[in-house]
Design an enzyme around this catalytic site. Sequence first.
Site, PDB file in Angstrom:
ATOM      1  CD  GLU A 279      -2.996  -1.205   2.519  1.00 49.69           C
ATOM      2  OE1 GLU A 279      -4.108  -1.489   1.998  1.00 49.69           O
ATOM      3  OE2 GLU A 279      -2.683  -0.666   3.368  1.00 49.69           O
ATOM      4  CG  ASP A 353      -7.715  -5.836   4.650  1.00 50.26           C
ATOM      5  OD1 ASP A 353      -7.213  -5.998   5.478  1.00 50.26           O
ATOM      6  OD2 ASP A 353      -7.797  -4.508   4.027  1.00 50.26           O
ATOM      7  CD  GLU A 381     -10.142  -1.658   7.607  1.00 52.47           C
ATOM      8  OE1 GLU A 381      -9.209  -2.183   8.430  1.00 52.47           O
ATOM      9  OE2 GLU A 381      -9.976  -1.306   6.638  1.00 52.47           O
TER      10      GLU A 381
HETATM   11  C1  BDP Z   1      -6.255  -2.671   5.729  1.00 47.27           C
HETATM   12  C2  BDP Z   1      -6.504  -1.089   6.264  1.00 47.27           C
HETATM   13  C3  BDP Z   1      -5.457  -0.077   6.295  1.00 47.27           C
HETATM   14  C4  BDP Z   1      -4.352  -0.777   6.677  1.00 47.27           C
HETATM   15  C5  BDP Z   1      -3.976  -1.988   6.171  1.00 47.27           C
HETATM   16  C6  BDP Z   1      -3.019  -2.737   6.693  1.00 47.27           C
HETATM   17  O1  BDP Z   1      -7.708  -0.614   5.562  1.00 47.27           O
HETATM   18  O2  BDP Z   1      -5.917   1.191   6.884  1.00 47.27           O
HETATM   19  O3  BDP Z   1      -3.123   0.071   6.812  1.00 47.27           O
HETATM   20  O4  BDP Z   1      -4.927  -2.733   6.259  1.00 47.27           O
HETATM   21  O5  BDP Z   1      -3.240  -3.690   7.577  1.00 47.27           O
HETATM   22  O6  BDP Z   1      -7.128  -3.331   6.507  1.00 47.27           O
HETATM   23  O7  BDP Z   1      -1.724  -2.573   6.529  1.00 47.27           O
END
Ligand code: BDP
Length: 690
Positions: A279, A353, A381
């Site tokens: 990301e 996720d 989340e």
């Molecule tokens: C996702 C989230 C994000 C996190 C990412 C992570 O949406 O905010 O930064 O995972 O785990 O679930 O790095």
Amino acid sequence: EDGYELWLRYRPVREAGVVTRHARSIVAPANPSPTVRAAVAELRRGVKGMTGREPGAATRPGAGTIVLGTPATLPAALVPAGMAALGPEGYVVHSAAGGITVIAANSDTGLLYGAFAWLRAASTGAALAGLAQRSAPKLQLRVLNHWDNLDRTVERGYAGESIWNWWALPDVRDRRYVDYARANASLGINGTVLNNVNSKPEILTAPWLAKAAALADVLRPYGIRVYLSARFSTPLELKETATADPLAPEVAAWWRAKADEIYRVIPDFGGFLVKANSEGQPGPQDYRRSHADGANMLAAAVAPHGGVVMWRAFVYAAENPVDRAMQAYDEFKPLDGKFAANVLVQVKNGPIDFQPREPFHPLFGAMPATPLMMEFQVTKEYLGYATHLAYLGTMFEETLRADTERSPGGLTVAQVVEGAQGRPGRPTGMAGVANIGSERTWSGSHFDQANWYAYGRLAWDPQASSRAIAREWAAQTFTREPRALDGIVAMMMDSREAVVNYMTPLGLHHIMGTGHHHGPAPWVADLERPDWNPVYYHKAGRDGIGFDRTAAGSNALAQYAPSLARKYADPRTTPEPLLLWFHHLPWDYPMPSGRTLWAELANRYDQGVAQAQALRAQWTALRPYIDARRHEDVATLLDVQVREAQWWRDACLAYFQSVSGRPLPPGVKAPPLPLERYKALQFPYAPGRG
Ligand code: BDP
């Protein structure tokens, strides 16, 4: 009651007389450490709360004393057998002859855990005269991951701002930190990563290390070590090196010096947590190096001090994947055996996720030469934030008990995490993304406290029962009245399945609102990357619905053990809850219930709404047993949940109806609004990434 005291409420118990008889006084080792003092203080506080009478101090064991000690400090006659098997953190709590209660451990932290175990027994009504508890953690690292930013916002936090008051630290040490430590120690949580995995370079500079050191000082007596999330490019961004290439000697030297600096101020620093090449975060791949190159370089820096590196496997590549669910396995599996001895690879429970339901991550069982650390998300989340009741104990348990089939006799995910495959002596661990903030309830709602609790108990024993944990939590948090307890536990045990049904039944996933992930948005198709769009995950069209992960599709199934892959290759032998995760099926596909897939899907959405309504009704019936304020707090949230379950159901059915081009199955009520209206719904504000 406002929930601040969590499960450590120590309210008067009906057996006050019995408790008093067993805890008239406490015998602690001479020259007690801060940890032993914390254990004694907790016992005093607890007994006083339960009985009204605070135990005094005694110097020698006798009837009515609680005697705390290690084999070195206890009178020989009171040292329980088999102490060595308890390891450094285990404890024994047992009733010895002559009305003496012995709390024994090999370390002061073990004594603290034993003190909490005794208090748990006393406050849940266990027979104190016949205690014979012996317990040792199955995992070494039992860690909370705070996704807390340095400006006190919390990524995916639904319980207010960060409890770390960075501005006032290091001078001001909020008393709340001690309560945080007590709560964690009561569960056996022994580590905390203070800052977000999306980390900033500043956290590793001297002023911030001083703040972290102040927190470490407060947490240390409770057996909790501090860890930090490290940004891979820190030295480069601080302009102290010309590159962040892990194989560049100046970079390795910078990290070694940085580790030395950290250990000077935090002598028991736990180590680093790293999110790299994921990301948009920097990482070793920016220099064509592997995750192992990056992790091992950091590991070498902390190794002389006994630290570890927790390297996350949550990665997805910059280019478009055929199937995002496959990426972590593709990148990490080839690196098995290449990580240094003090590296753990931290793997999310499922391959996408933190969805309401996912199959277990295929890396579990597939990297026998690497310690794999479980990462659960305690903050909800994707499961309705802190406004929906969803007890996650059942979800954690489902993953932990899943059989990877990587061994002829079976090999569960829990066993993998416990190190069953690895070389003896390698570290083991579990991480929970914290749901803690500075709201009075800590977790944003009373019931969300149970998720912190369940996480901690399962990190201690990954094979524990989620139902038993729910009962134990509810008895301490709400009431011991058996009928009420049955009701609360029943609500908890059903709650996550309700969420799955009204959000993502039958294996659907990632159809939530863009960015903030709240509410339904299965129609979203216009985001930059294909794998950010809900349509990528459900693939619904005229022909059917679901993601084909068989050999005819992405073949993600090939990442699982062959026996499992064979079973799941056929929709008829795929567990129904995962059906559309692995298969794209026609709307008329006949389900075991006799309904078509389309009718079954509609039925699940209806069932989810009915389950949410049932939770609300069950809670109303519990009113006589629950204090007024907390009853009302929960009731208010359940009303929101019922409304939002209905919204999920209506919006999803309206959408899937439109793409399938089919009439609603007989008996299914039409959503009250046209699809366009659901699409147009806007949030005034939804917390997102902080
Ligand atoms: C996702 C989230 C994000 C996190 C990412 C992570 O949406 O905010 O930064 O995972 O785990 O679930 O790095």
